[in-house]
Design a protein around this motif. Structure first.
Motif, PDB file in Angstrom:
ATOM      1  N   UNK A   1       0.824  -1.212   0.000  1.00  0.00           N
ATOM      2  CA  UNK A   1       0.000   0.000   0.000  1.00  0.00           C
ATOM      3  C   UNK A   1       0.858   1.262   0.000  1.00  0.00           C
ATOM      4  N   UNK A   2       1.900   1.283   0.810  1.00  0.00           N
ATOM      5  CA  UNK A   2       2.756   2.475   0.862  1.00  0.00           C
ATOM      6  C   UNK A   2       3.513   2.672  -0.445  1.00  0.00           C
ATOM      7  N   UNK A   3       3.931   1.581  -1.065  1.00  0.00           N
ATOM      8  CA  UNK A   3       4.610   1.655  -2.361  1.00  0.00           C
ATOM      9  C   UNK A   3       3.651   2.215  -3.410  1.00  0.00           C
ATOM     10  N   UNK A   4       2.418   1.729  -3.392  1.00  0.00           N
ATOM     11  CA  UNK A   4       1.414   2.212  -4.344  1.00  0.00           C
ATOM     12  C   UNK A   4       1.097   3.692  -4.092  1.00  0.00           C
TER      13      UNK A   4
ATOM     14  N   UNK B   1      10.993  14.640   2.484  1.00  0.00           N
ATOM     15  CA  UNK B   1      11.489  13.881   3.623  1.00  0.00           C
ATOM     16  C   UNK B   1      10.339  13.694   4.599  1.00  0.00           C
ATOM     17  N   UNK B   2      10.070  12.477   4.965  1.00  0.00           N
ATOM     18  CA  UNK B   2       8.990  12.210   5.912  1.00  0.00           C
ATOM     19  C   UNK B   2       9.540  12.290   7.326  1.00  0.00           C
ATOM     20  N   UNK B   3       8.891  13.136   8.139  1.00  0.00           N
ATOM     21  CA  UNK B   3       9.334  13.295   9.516  1.00  0.00           C
ATOM     22  C   UNK B   3       8.916  12.100  10.371  1.00  0.00           C
ATOM     23  N   UNK B   4       7.745  11.554  10.118  1.00  0.00           N
ATOM     24  CA  UNK B   4       7.237  10.420  10.879  1.00  0.00           C
ATOM     25  C   UNK B   4       6.986   9.264   9.920  1.00  0.00           C
TER      26      UNK B   4
ATOM     27  N   UNK C   1       1.532   6.140   8.098  1.00  0.00           N
ATOM     28  CA  UNK C   1       0.525   5.397   8.839  1.00  0.00           C
ATOM     29  C   UNK C   1      -0.522   4.877   7.859  1.00  0.00           C
ATOM     30  N   UNK C   2      -0.887   3.620   8.023  1.00  0.00           N
ATOM     31  CA  UNK C   2      -1.977   3.058   7.236  1.00  0.00           C
ATOM     32  C   UNK C   2      -3.271   3.366   7.969  1.00  0.00           C
ATOM     33  N   UNK C   3      -4.259   3.884   7.233  1.00  0.00           N
ATOM     34  CA  UNK C   3      -5.507   4.292   7.852  1.00  0.00           C
ATOM     35  C   UNK C   3      -6.670   3.462   7.335  1.00  0.00           C
TER      36      UNK C   3
END
Length: 157
Positions: free
Chosen positions: A45-48, A84-87, A90-92
């Protein structure tokens, strides 16, 4: 039983058989069917999401160019640069319908969808995603769980 809980782990045949039997049966009293699935049905999911973000940026640049806007190569490079992702992402729950499983776990997603569609007035269905399922090897994880429970640093191997 009024509540049936089935795991979707390695061998899904029993859960699939139970799901099909329950979903094609009319009950006089309400029943609850809970399937405990693996978070691996969300694996890509994050890759997509990232691929969609890149495609959206590319489409925006192409649209701006088509509208006659001149974009310098440096500006295009900056627009396409990854933030750049600070955190950690999250999957919601809102992404439930668009989740993308790893190809090895596509069957889990299909069974989860089947179970959710079987929801009716007398059969209430739920899909729960576990973070990590394990079994018959707890001894190896005992120290890590103990440290985590006592809020101590977890040993890394």
């Amino acid at each position: 039983a009024d509540v049936i809980v089935c795991p979707l782990v390695d061998d899904t045949m029993e859960t699939e058989a139970a799901a099909k039997m329950l979903c094609h049966t009319h009950f006089e009293v309400e029943k609850t069917f809970v399937v405990v699935s693996s978070v691996l049905s969300w694996a890509n999911t994050l890759v997509a999401r990232k691929a969609q973000s890149i495609a959206d940026k590319r489409a925006d640049i192409d649209r701006r160019k088509a509208d006659g806007e001149e974009i310098e190569p440096e500006e295009e490079e900056e627009l396409m640069a990854e933030e750049e992702e600070e955190e950690p992402p999250v999957l919601e729950e809102a992404e439930y319908q668009s989740r993308v499983p790893h190809s090895r776990f596509q069957h889990l997603k299909e069974l989860e969808v089947f179970v959710k569609k079987a929801n009716s007035e007398t059969l209430h269905t739920h899909v729960v995603f576990s973070g990590m399922t394990y079994g018959a090897g707890e001894q190896g994880l005992k120290e890590a769980f103990k440290c985590a429970h006592h809020q101590l640093p977890v040993p890394m191997y």
